[in-house]
Design a protein around this motif. Structure first.
Motif, short mmCIF file in Angstrom:
data_model
loop_
_atom_site.label_atom_id
_atom_site.label_comp_id
_atom_site.label_asym_id
_atom_site.label_seq_id
_atom_site.Cartn_x
_atom_site.Cartn_y
_atom_site.Cartn_z
N GLU A 1 0.80 -1.22 0.00
CA GLU A 1 0.00 0.00 0.00
C GLU A 1 0.83 1.28 0.00
O GLU A 1 0.30 2.37 -0.21
N ILE B 1 1.94 3.68 -5.30
CA ILE B 1 0.83 4.03 -6.17
C ILE B 1 1.35 4.35 -7.57
O ILE B 1 2.39 4.99 -7.72
N LYS B 2 0.61 3.88 -8.56
CA LYS B 2 0.95 4.18 -9.94
C LYS B 2 0.36 5.53 -10.28
O LYS B 2 -0.85 5.70 -10.36
N CYS B 3 1.21 6.51 -10.47
CA CYS B 3 0.75 7.89 -10.71
C CYS B 3 0.78 8.25 -12.19
O CYS B 3 0.35 9.34 -12.59
N ARG C 1 -4.94 10.43 -13.33
CA ARG C 1 -4.60 9.81 -12.05
C ARG C 1 -4.43 10.83 -10.92
O ARG C 1 -4.09 10.44 -9.80
N GLN C 2 -4.65 12.10 -11.19
CA GLN C 2 -4.42 13.12 -10.18
C GLN C 2 -5.33 12.96 -8.97
O GLN C 2 -4.87 13.01 -7.82
N LYS C 3 -6.63 12.77 -9.20
CA LYS C 3 -7.57 12.63 -8.07
C LYS C 3 -7.27 11.36 -7.29
O LYS C 3 -7.28 11.35 -6.06
N GLU C 4 -6.98 10.26 -7.99
CA GLU C 4 -6.66 9.00 -7.33
C GLU C 4 -5.42 9.17 -6.45
O GLU C 4 -5.36 8.66 -5.33
N LEU C 5 -4.43 9.89 -6.96
CA LEU C 5 -3.20 10.12 -6.19
C LEU C 5 -3.50 10.87 -4.90
O LEU C 5 -3.09 10.45 -3.82
N ASP D 1 -6.36 11.25 -3.28
CA ASP D 1 -7.19 10.45 -2.37
C ASP D 1 -6.38 9.35 -1.68
O ASP D 1 -6.50 9.12 -0.47
N THR D 2 -5.52 8.69 -2.46
CA THR D 2 -4.72 7.59 -1.90
C THR D 2 -3.71 8.10 -0.88
O THR D 2 -3.54 7.52 0.19
N GLN E 1 -5.55 9.07 2.37
CA GLN E 1 -5.95 7.91 3.16
C GLN E 1 -4.74 7.22 3.80
O GLN E 1 -4.80 6.75 4.93
#
Length: 234
Positions: free
Chosen positions: A180, A183-185, A218-222, A224-225, A228
């Motif tokens: 975890e 992350i793939k950015c 992938r900006q939002k995913e980055l 958020d991840t 968290q």
């Protein structure tokens, strides 16, 4: 840092256990943090992740066994140690893969023995690695040493604290071996969040001084991840 939670509806027991665990870990020169809860439901709803939890069994709203089952349903890898006066629940502890089951009143040598075993397991878990094999050599790379990973024309570049490791492979195959922290950015980059310094205008600044691009999709995913992950490690 080892993150520890103590959950017991008796505040005095929480404070006592916090004191004794702290004394033991300081003696072993281990960096740690401890959070105490007198309500198991509050502990669960906090959303925080822990490496080790000490759980009483008899508690209002949610007992220790029920809390442990909820954690396991979330695929939590947290180590669990039950601390209770109830001997009849010991078999339930096996069901939730508890590391130990300590009876009250707590015997300090018993507590230290349980802690020693759990700390060893956590250290082994933290020392996760990827295995690189080519025609000419094979090498183990510990995840904690990796800043980020890049692929260029089917060639993998692993940027580590000990230099750059190059070999031919697929980024997707490497990703399967990570945890975890990663992350793939970007389609060509995977970063270790532990070494992220800051993010601005589509670029990540890593703590080793490197910059890594983030694809627009992938900006939002980055964000958020990372949020968290940091929340879970506080």
């Amino acid at each position: 840092m080892i993150k520890i939670a103590i959950c017991d509806d008796e505040k005095t027991m929480c404070e006592y256990l916090e004191q004794k665990v702290s004394e033991i870990l300081k003696k072993w020169n281990i960096v740690f943090s401890i959070v105490c809860y007198t309500d198991a439901l509050e502990c669960f709803q906090s959303g925080l992740s822990f490496d080790l939890m000490f759980l009483d069994i008899q508690m209002p709203h949610l007992n220790g066994i029920a809390l442990a089952k909820k954690l396991r349903k979330q695929s939590s890898k947290c180590e669990l140690i039950f601390v209770t006066i109830l001997k009849e629940y010991v078999l339930y502890a096996f069901e939730v893969e508890a590391a130990d089951y300590i009876y009250k009143p707590i015997e300090l040598h018993r507590l230290e023995k349980a802690l020693k075993r759990v700390i060893k397991r956590l250290e082994n878990q933290y020392k996760k690695c990827i295995f690189v094999q080519t025609k000419n050599y094979c090498k183990t790379i510990y995840l904690e040493e990796i800043y980020y990973i890049e692929v260029i024309n089917r060639k993998i570049y692993v940027y580590t604290q000990n230099g750059i490791i190059e070999y031919y492979g697929k980024l997707q195959e490497v990703q399967y071996q990570l945890d975890e922290r990663f992350i793939k950015c970007h389609r060509s980059y995977i970063i270790n969040i532990d070494y992220l310094s800051h993010y601005e205008n589509g670029m990540i600044q890593m703590k080793n001084g490197s910059t890594v691009p983030v694809s627009r999709l992938r900006q939002k995913e980055l964000i958020d991840t990372v949020f968290q992950y940091i929340k879970g490690r506080e």
